[in-house]
Design an enzyme around this catalytic site. Structure first.
Site, PDB file in Angstrom:
ATOM      1  CB  VAL A  89      -0.990  -0.003   1.189  1.00 20.51           C
ATOM      2  CG1 VAL A  89      -1.953  -1.184   1.067  1.00 20.51           C
ATOM      3  CG2 VAL A  89      -0.266  -0.029   2.529  1.00 20.51           C
ATOM      4  CG  ASP A  90       5.244   0.904  -0.248  1.00 18.02           C
ATOM      5  OD1 ASP A  90       5.372   1.081  -1.473  1.00 18.02           O
ATOM      6  OD2 ASP A  90       5.746  -0.082   0.341  1.00 18.02           O
ATOM      7  CG  HIS A 105      -3.608  -6.247  -0.848  1.00 19.14           C
ATOM      8  ND1 HIS A 105      -2.609  -7.066  -0.363  1.00 19.14           N
ATOM      9  CD2 HIS A 105      -4.462  -7.062  -1.507  1.00 19.14           C
ATOM     10  CE1 HIS A 105      -2.855  -8.317  -0.725  1.00 19.14           C
ATOM     11  NE2 HIS A 105      -3.963  -8.349  -1.422  1.00 19.14           N
ATOM     12  N   GLY A 171       9.637 -10.596  -2.747  1.00 20.28           N
ATOM     13  CA  GLY A 171       9.347 -10.204  -1.373  1.00 20.28           C
ATOM     14  C   GLY A 171       7.926 -10.419  -0.903  1.00 20.28           C
ATOM     15  CB  THR A 172       4.918 -11.661  -1.713  1.00 25.16           C
ATOM     16  OG1 THR A 172       3.698 -12.191  -1.173  1.00 25.16           O
ATOM     17  CG2 THR A 172       5.201 -12.303  -3.058  1.00 25.16           C
TER      18      THR A 172
HETATM   19  N1  APR Z   1      13.961  -8.413   0.250  1.00 22.87           N
HETATM   20  C1  APR Z   1      13.057  -9.259  -0.310  1.00 22.87           C
HETATM   21  N2  APR Z   1      12.180  -9.975   0.412  1.00 22.87           N
HETATM   22  C2  APR Z   1      12.222  -9.834   1.754  1.00 22.87           C
HETATM   23  C3  APR Z   1      13.125  -8.969   2.403  1.00 22.87           C
HETATM   24  C4  APR Z   1      14.023  -8.246   1.583  1.00 22.87           C
HETATM   25  N3  APR Z   1      14.923  -7.406   2.114  1.00 22.87           N
HETATM   26  N4  APR Z   1      12.898  -9.053   3.734  1.00 22.87           N
HETATM   27  C5  APR Z   1      11.892  -9.919   3.913  1.00 22.87           C
HETATM   28  N5  APR Z   1      11.482 -10.407   2.717  1.00 22.87           N
HETATM   29  C6  APR Z   1      10.412 -11.378   2.401  1.00 22.87           C
HETATM   30  C7  APR Z   1      10.107 -12.381   3.500  1.00 22.87           C
HETATM   31  O1  APR Z   1      11.014 -13.466   3.449  1.00 22.87           O
HETATM   32  C8  APR Z   1       8.682 -12.787   3.136  1.00 22.87           C
HETATM   33  O2  APR Z   1       8.684 -13.860   2.201  1.00 22.87           O
HETATM   34  O3  APR Z   1       9.221 -10.662   2.222  1.00 22.87           O
HETATM   35  C9  APR Z   1       8.118 -11.522   2.484  1.00 22.87           C
HETATM   36  C10 APR Z   1       7.140 -10.763   3.352  1.00 22.87           C
HETATM   37  O4  APR Z   1       5.991 -11.525   3.549  1.00 22.87           O
HETATM   38  P1  APR Z   1       4.718 -10.924   4.289  1.00 22.87           P
HETATM   39  O5  APR Z   1       5.152 -10.200   5.504  1.00 22.87           O
HETATM   40  O6  APR Z   1       3.741 -12.009   4.443  1.00 22.87           O
HETATM   41  O7  APR Z   1       4.186  -9.801   3.242  1.00 22.87           O
HETATM   42  P2  APR Z   1       3.251  -9.981   1.972  1.00 22.87           P
HETATM   43  O8  APR Z   1       3.466 -11.298   1.323  1.00 22.87           O
HETATM   44  O9  APR Z   1       3.435  -8.763   1.149  1.00 22.87           O
HETATM   45  O10 APR Z   1       1.819  -9.946   2.626  1.00 22.87           O
HETATM   46  C11 APR Z   1       0.691 -10.014   1.811  1.00 22.87           C
HETATM   47  O11 APR Z   1      -0.707  -9.623   3.700  1.00 22.87           O
HETATM   48  O12 APR Z   1      -1.309  -8.547   5.658  1.00 22.87           O
HETATM   49  C12 APR Z   1      -1.425  -8.576   4.315  1.00 22.87           C
HETATM   50  O13 APR Z   1      -2.364  -6.915   3.037  1.00 22.87           O
HETATM   51  C13 APR Z   1      -1.130  -7.305   3.597  1.00 22.87           C
HETATM   52  O14 APR Z   1      -0.401  -7.023   1.304  1.00 22.87           O
HETATM   53  C14 APR Z   1      -0.162  -7.721   2.519  1.00 22.87           C
HETATM   54  C15 APR Z   1      -0.428  -9.203   2.388  1.00 22.87           C
END
Ligand code: APR
Length: 233
Positions: A89-90, A105, A171-172
């Site tokens: 959302v950034d 989102h 990064g998800t």
């Molecule tokens: N570079 C790349 N990836 C990274 C880094 C980094 N420096 N640091 C952490 N990560 C990875 C983690 O290993 C993980 O796989 O980023 C991922 C973050 O996962 P989540 O915290 O689950 O975030 P996300 O997948 O974007 O969440 C999805 O969940 O709560 C909701 O709406 C919110 O859009 C969000 C959704």
């Protein structure tokens, strides 16, 4: 026509800009109860708490700067038709200079009417307050897709995924659907790259080329590789 690269990003691409992820250790959902701050029920029950939670997040986003991961994706546009689908959302992709960005989102720097969802406003500064109203007099809520709510952009995102020549995931944790399933819309022949410093469970049914690096390092590596490996036509 240029080859199309579809990029799905998550909180990890913004982690090195100082924005906390959700599910890593120290992540936001360790400290906050999702059901208390990120659902429609929470908004009904305690709107002040919800506003405070997002005001805090918004403050951090405003202070953050795009990192080398966001910036490297912009370079891809010199040779490719790049379409970013972000769960974030950034606005760091925008501020880095990427052109085509679909927010699945929502967007934290915007608010929308609780009565007429077509009325969407940029928030000036960091604070959305309980007294802010749309032009028709209804209360404003954060322009965020909360848990349990529909994801209005998912069909557009799936249609984009279906046109990918190359698919990149950055990064998800791929925990949240429908976003996590988008890669399955990409054509079978489309190579899939995944950049994440950690193991991402249950990723995909297909062959994925994994770059186990943080975004600031992994994205520039992949971008350089793609720019030199493919011609523009
Ligand atoms: N570079 C790349 N990836 C990274 C880094 C980094 N420096 N640091 C952490 N990560 C990875 C983690 O290993 C993980 O796989 O980023 C991922 C973050 O996962 P989540 O915290 O689950 O975030 P996300 O997948 O974007 O969440 C999805 O969940 O709560 C909701 O709406 C919110 O859009 C969000 C959704």
């Amino acid at each position: 026509m240029s080859r199309r690269i579809v990029v799905l990003t998550g909180a990890g691409i913004s982690a090195e800009s100082g924005i906390r992820t959700f599910r890593d250790s120290g992540g936001l959902w360790e400290e906050h109860d999702v059901t208390e701050v990120a659902t429609y029920e929470a908004w009904k029950k305690n709107p002040e708490l919800v506003l405070r939670f997002y005001n805090e997040r918004r403050k951090q986003v405003i202070e953050a700067q795009p990192n080398e991961g966001h910036k490297a994706l912009v370079r891809l546009e010199s040779k490719f038709d790049v379409q970013i689908i972000t769960q974030n959302v950034d606005d760091l992709h925008e501020r880095a200079g990427s052109k085509n960005i679909l927010h699945l989102h929502g967007e934290i720097r915007k608010a929308r009417s609780t009565y007429n969802p077509a009325l969407i406003y940029e928030i000036e500064g960091w604070e959305l307050t309980a007294t802010d109203r749309c032009e028709e007099g209804s209360r404003l809520r954060p322009h965020i897709v909360w848990f349990g709510e529909e994801v209005p952009e998912i069909e557009n995102a799936a249609a984009l995924a279906a046109t990918a020549d190359i698919f990149i995931i950055i990064g998800t944790s791929l925990n949240v659907y429908p976003a996590a399933g988008l890669v399955n819309y990409a054509p079978q022949a489309c190579p899939v790259f995944l950049i994440d410093p950690n193991e991402v469970g249950g990723t995909t049914v297909r062959n994925t080329i994994i770059i186990r690096e943080p975004a600031s390092k992994g994205v520039p590596i992949l971008v350089d590789k793609l720019l030199s490996a493919y011609t523009s036509k």
